[in-house]
Design a protein around this motif. Structure first.
Motif, short mmCIF file in Angstrom:
data_model
loop_
_atom_site.label_atom_id
_atom_site.label_comp_id
_atom_site.label_asym_id
_atom_site.label_seq_id
_atom_site.Cartn_x
_atom_site.Cartn_y
_atom_site.Cartn_z
N GLU A 30 0.77 -1.04 0.03
CA GLU A 30 -0.13 -0.08 -0.11
C GLU A 30 0.81 1.28 -0.08
O GLU A 30 0.63 2.34 -0.82
CB GLU A 30 -0.85 0.04 1.20
N ARG A 31 1.89 1.41 0.73
CA ARG A 31 2.77 2.46 0.83
C ARG A 31 3.71 2.66 -0.54
O ARG A 31 3.52 3.71 -1.09
CB ARG A 31 3.89 2.41 1.96
N GLN A 32 4.13 1.54 -1.12
CA GLN A 32 4.38 1.49 -2.47
C GLN A 32 3.71 2.19 -3.57
O GLN A 32 4.05 3.07 -4.14
CB GLN A 32 5.22 0.44 -2.73
N GLN A 33 2.54 1.65 -3.49
CA GLN A 33 1.54 2.25 -4.53
C GLN A 33 1.04 3.70 -4.29
O GLN A 33 0.79 4.38 -5.14
CB GLN A 33 -0.02 1.49 -4.28
N GLN A 34 1.15 4.11 -3.05
CA GLN A 34 0.80 5.57 -2.91
C GLN A 34 2.18 6.33 -3.39
O GLN A 34 1.78 7.35 -4.08
CB GLN A 34 0.67 5.99 -1.40
N GLU A 35 3.34 5.56 -3.18
CA GLU A 35 4.35 6.46 -3.84
C GLU A 35 4.56 6.29 -5.19
O GLU A 35 4.81 7.59 -5.80
CB GLU A 35 5.80 5.82 -3.09
N ILE A 36 3.94 5.31 -5.90
CA ILE A 36 4.11 5.31 -7.41
C ILE A 36 2.93 6.35 -7.75
O ILE A 36 3.37 6.90 -8.77
CB ILE A 36 3.63 3.99 -7.74
N ALA A 37 1.87 6.31 -7.14
CA ALA A 37 0.75 7.22 -7.68
C ALA A 37 1.60 8.91 -7.51
O ALA A 37 1.30 9.43 -8.49
CB ALA A 37 -0.26 7.22 -6.67
#
Length: 516
Positions: free
Chosen positions: A263-270
């Protein structure tokens, strides 16, 4: 010290990847549980370890002079043999030594002095081996283990031809324990064992000095006997120290940590993608956008495992039956000879009854007699009106059909979508439901069989050992469904934790069986 080394094993079957780059070490004294959902490849892995299957790639290396014993539920016993003869086969090498000794004694009549001395020396060595293994007390050994696992109840001079699947499994387990191999490989050893014999096997494995690997979905049993868990999932095998409960605890923590990191990585990617999209066209910020894009390109993406289908067993209740489901009048069950005392049993609408007791007491025979499949020795059975019975047999018949064909044959009016949907609800993947029945694991086959029962209207369920082979999740779902079922249930089961909190009555076959 590693007794077994598995390195970089890859294996596919029917186009499906079963194992990918799997490495595994078995150390001295490790008591290992091989766990995972139905169809993940646990029995396939056992077959690779015993060279029944050759992996596509990789190395399997046992330590030298290690004797491996494998309990394979699919082993066929030779027709015409008695139970005693099967168990004596555990000591084939000792009987061979005895035959060699007798042969040399016969040859001594024509031997020279040098030949005789050489034979006497060899006889001495072989005799020492026989004495070390207590050869002349083998019958006592055989009867001791046979009694502990309930095999003595069948009669050691009985032929294996007439035995049930559960009885055959017990005999194979008994033979394996008599062989005393250095390593035990056990595939669902508690299937068909009643509580008394599971308790004995538990104590045996707790005190077992050597290593073993076992497959089981019996959680209390696993907690009592293992100190290492290897989890088979998504073509890989991961090691966890401790018993089954400890594995579940650590697995959940790791799973939650992975999901949080994802989830943290998906937020960073976004955020990075948004920055790049807004700034790559502007001259002033083009360099920063390129830098963010480079970071995106180099980022090692976290991947979550694909969600496995969860089984749903919702039994369809049909019309209301009469008050009496069945009533027996001096019913004596059996085949050529009686298995029971005269039985006067009654089951009424809404009752949920567990039929318990050791293998061979006649539980399955009683079910078949109540259903009219078997003719009784004497007495009769009265069955009520408006009965819609679904009968789950203990042993599945081999089928060369695919899962889809198996269900379609039962429900010819179903569309292909309805067939696939029905199988998916039972926890089968697209790959599994398109496979032939005989290549599926025992648990997957059980789910296909359950699919037939939940899609028929019923008011009485007669289930003979339905939990055998089912994984933990499927077993819990089946328990929930049976508790919720408004109809009547007659269940044969050897797992008290499965039925104790929802059945209305327990019938113990020891109270009426002539073999108890």
């Amino acid at each position: 010290m590693s007794i077994l080394v598995v390195e970089n094993v890859n294996h596919t079957f029917g186009g499906r990847v079963i194992f990918e780059d799997v490495s595994f070490r078995l150390n001295k004294g490790e008591h290992v549980a091989l766990v995972g959902a139905n169809g993940e490849g646990k029995s396939t892995f056992m077959n690779i370890l015993t060279s029944k299957l050759i992996p596509d790639e990789g190395k399997i290396q046992w330590s030298s002079k290690v004797k491996v014993g494998y309990l394979d539920q699919h082993t066929v016993l030779e027709k015409g043999m008695t139970i005693r003869q099967v168990l004596q086969n555990a000591f084939d090498d000792l009987f061979t030594y005895e035959a060699e000794i007798n042969d040399m004694y016969m040859k001594m009549c024509d031997a020279s002095e040098d030949e005789m001395n050489a034979m006497l020396e060899e006889i001495g060595e072989l005799q020492s081996l026989l004495d070390t293994h207590d050869f002349y007390n083998l019958d006592i050994k055989i009867e001791e283990v046979a009694r502990a696992l309930g095999v003595m109840d069948y009669g050691l001079d009985r032929t294996v031809d007439e035995l049930s699947g559960g009885q055959r499994t017990k005999i194979l387990l008994c033979k394996l324990l008599l062989e005393k191999p250095d390593i035990l490989l056990l595939d669902e050893p508690t299937n068909y064992l009643d509580k008394e014999h599971i308790d004995w096997l538990t104590r045996y494995l707790q005190e077992y000095e050597n290593a073993f690997i076992l497959i089981s979905h019996d959680v209390p049993f696993l907690n009592d006997v293992v100190n290492v868990v290897y989890h088979v999932e998504n073509s890989s095998i991961n090691r966890y120290a401790g018993n089954y409960d400890e594995f579940v605890r650590v697995y959940e923590i790791k799973k939650n940590q992975l999901e949080a990191a994802y989830e943290r990585q998906q937020q960073e990617i976004a955020k990075l993608e948004d920055f790049v999209a807004r700034n790559k066209a502007r001259v002033a910020t083009r360099g920063m956008a390129a830098s963010r894009q480079k970071k995106l390109d180099k980022m090692e993406k976290i991947e979550l495992m694909a969600e496995k289908p969860h089984p749903e067993f919702n039994f369809r209740y049909g019309k209301t039956p009469s008050k009496v489901i069945f009533e027996t009048h001096d019913l004596v069950i059996g085949y050529d000879t009686p298995l029971s005392k005269p039985l006067n049993l009654t089951m009424e609408k809404g009752q949920k009854i567990a039929l318990v007791g050791a293998n061979g007491l006649g539980k399955s025979t009683l079910l078949k007699s109540l259903l009219g499949i078997n003719s009784p020795i004497s007495g009769d059975v009265f069955r009520g009106e408006n009965q819609q019975v679904e009968y789950f047999e203990q042993e599945a018949k081999r089928s060369d059909k695919t899962c889809i064909e198996e269900i379609w044959d039962t429900f010819p009016k179903f569309t292909q979508y309805e067939v696939r949907s029905a199988l998916a609800k039972c926890g089968l993947t697209t790959e599994q439901l398109e496979s032939k029945m005989f290549v599926l694991s025992g648990g997957e086959q059980a789910k296909v069989r359950l699919c037939k029962h939940i899609n028929n209207d019923s008011n009485i369920l007669v289930f003979d050992e339905p939990t055998n082979h089912l994984d933990v999740e499927a077993k819990e779902e089946l328990k929930r469904a049976l508790k919720a079922y408004p109809g009547s249930i007659l269940l044969v089961c050897h797992e008290p934790e499965f039925y104790e909190d929802w059945v209305t009555e327990i019938w113990d076959a020891r109270n009426w069986s002539l073999r108890a």
